[in-house]
Design a protein around this motif. Sequence first.
Motif, mmCIF file in Angstrom:
data_model
loop_
_atom_site.group_PDB
_atom_site.id
_atom_site.type_symbol
_atom_site.label_atom_id
_atom_site.label_comp_id
_atom_site.label_asym_id
_atom_site.label_seq_id
_atom_site.Cartn_x
_atom_site.Cartn_y
_atom_site.Cartn_z
ATOM 1 N N ALA A 83 0.820 -1.216 0.000
ATOM 2 C CA ALA A 83 0.000 0.000 0.000
ATOM 3 C C ALA A 83 0.853 1.265 0.000
ATOM 4 C CB ALA A 83 -0.902 -0.004 1.230
ATOM 5 N N TYR A 84 0.305 2.305 -0.621
ATOM 6 C CA TYR A 84 0.950 3.625 -0.642
ATOM 7 C C TYR A 84 -0.074 4.622 -0.121
ATOM 8 C CZ TYR A 84 3.916 7.397 -2.418
ATOM 9 O OH TYR A 84 4.747 8.492 -2.522
ATOM 10 N N MET A 85 0.272 5.339 0.927
ATOM 11 C CA MET A 85 -0.733 6.179 1.582
ATOM 12 C C MET A 85 -0.562 7.656 1.260
ATOM 13 S SD MET A 85 -1.807 6.333 5.555
ATOM 14 C CE MET A 85 -2.923 4.981 5.560
ATOM 15 N N ILE A 86 -1.663 8.263 0.926
ATOM 16 C CA ILE A 86 -1.656 9.649 0.450
ATOM 17 C C ILE A 86 -2.577 10.536 1.287
ATOM 18 C CG2 ILE A 86 -2.530 11.078 -1.461
ATOM 19 C CD1 ILE A 86 -1.519 8.928 -3.362
ATOM 20 N N GLY A 87 -2.077 11.689 1.687
ATOM 21 C CA GLY A 87 -2.933 12.706 2.326
ATOM 22 C C GLY A 87 -3.314 13.722 1.265
ATOM 23 N N MET A 88 -4.621 13.841 0.970
ATOM 24 C CA MET A 88 -5.028 14.629 -0.200
ATOM 25 C C MET A 88 -5.010 16.142 0.026
ATOM 26 S SD MET A 88 -7.582 11.783 -1.765
ATOM 27 C CE MET A 88 -9.054 12.477 -1.571
ATOM 28 N N ASP A 89 -4.980 16.584 1.253
ATOM 29 C CA ASP A 89 -4.787 18.016 1.506
ATOM 30 C C ASP A 89 -3.881 18.175 2.732
ATOM 31 O OD1 ASP A 89 -6.307 17.595 3.803
ATOM 32 O OD2 ASP A 89 -8.179 18.071 2.739
ATOM 33 N N GLU A 90 -3.640 19.424 3.120
ATOM 34 C CA GLU A 90 -2.651 19.654 4.172
ATOM 35 C C GLU A 90 -3.051 19.017 5.499
ATOM 36 O OE1 GLU A 90 -1.116 23.691 3.842
ATOM 37 O OE2 GLU A 90 -0.270 23.359 5.868
ATOM 38 N N ALA A 91 -4.349 19.143 5.831
ATOM 39 C CA ALA A 91 -4.830 18.582 7.102
ATOM 40 C C ALA A 91 -4.647 17.070 7.109
ATOM 41 C CB ALA A 91 -6.304 18.934 7.306
ATOM 42 N N ALA A 92 -5.009 16.437 6.008
ATOM 43 C CA ALA A 92 -4.906 14.975 5.924
ATOM 44 C C ALA A 92 -3.441 14.542 5.969
ATOM 45 C CB ALA A 92 -5.581 14.469 4.651
#
Length: 429
Positions: A332-341
Amino acid sequence: MSNKIQAIRGMNDLLPEQSAQWQYFEGQMRQLVQRYGYAEIRTPVLEQTALFARSIGEVTDIVEKEMYTFADRNGDSLTLRPEGTASCVRAALENGLLHNQTQRLWYQGPMFRYERPQKGRYRQFHQVGIEAYGLEGPDIDAEVILLSARLWKQLGLREHVTLELNSLGSSDARAAYRDILVSYFEDHRAVLDEDSLRRLQSNPLRILDSKNSDMAPMLKAAPKLLDHLDSASREHFERLCGILDAAGISYVINPRLVRGLDYYSRTVFEWTTTALGSQGTVCAGGRYDGLVEQLGGKPTPAVGFAMGVERLILLLDTLALVPEDACPRLDAYMIGMDEAASKSVLLLAETLRDACPTLRIQVHCGGGSFKSQMKKADKSGARLALLLGEDELARNAVTVKWLREDRDQQTLPRQELAAELIELLDISA
Ligand code: ATP
Ligand code: MG
């Protein structure tokens, strides 16, 4: 403009793509030696020069011209180890491992020889080897060979390597044979090359090992050590051949196989391949009953082999025998889609790693647009991406997006995520 500093000639970097192949080979070997009850020994890469001069032999290629020898700040002469056996005996003696007991040991690591670099021949190369001490019968010679044969089978190399076998007899038998050989070579002096003339007095047996094709017919007709063995060595050899026959291991008896190191006696063998050009020996070994005593211990029978790891990996690579999944890819590759995430993904991944130790997950670091993060996810080789955005944060959930399979995207509650991933990826908890 400053010049870039480069690696030393003949000493290679191992890049990530290659290290997967190395790990595959090393993993197979480690598992195998454990199955035979061999324990690992690790010794320093530097030793006193005298250790190698005394064990390998003054009149050998290694000691004459291949060693990296230098004086340290104290003026002591030190040498980067050119092989593993001498160090192994030194360490075993120094630590009392040979005191009234048998030992089955293995080692791996870099060795250093100043040779002309070419395919399959380097100045820093790697060996993995095994050594058995305190056992004098041909059964242990056979075990050492059977272990190597099992490795070839495991790696899919069985059809690609040949076992060559010879016996060097006792040192007395060898001394008597030496006289016979020298007088044969004297009769054929005109055909001998410069190297051989030099060895005629110092190490005539090594002439048999010459690769000079002009000398080949003369060497082929030379008296054979096998015809001059002492009776105990002959019996030892016959019993070894008997065990190999019974085990279905085929071999070729090569009367000119003498090996490049002085310490061998009785059984010597090499596994060779024709798939690598002239650097065809991938594993070499034999019995060295005199070495422990020569290095200051009690007389102790010993037998072992060393494999050239670079050559074996070249062979596996040439024959495309390294399995696709030798290096496990990311799950898995984990992504935060905005700054908060982005702020929560590192810690979220930690909780997943706590819950599932076999999960291979990488977290995107360094920000960037969603599109560029997805590109990275794809390049990472992971099976799926875990997406955390405004919506997921609000719902305390994570979205699973498959990157290489035609499967539906789904959004899962965080508290179920670890268990769901284990299920979805079919991995163990
Ligand atoms: P060669 O005849 O090829 O020089 P050797 O008799 O010097 O081999 P050993 O001392 O028996 O080799 O070492 C065992 C194995 O280690 C060899 O069969 C080979 O696979 C590997 N090896 C030896 N020297 C090198 C080197 N310079 N580079 C890569 N592998 C090597
Ligand atoms: Mg050599």
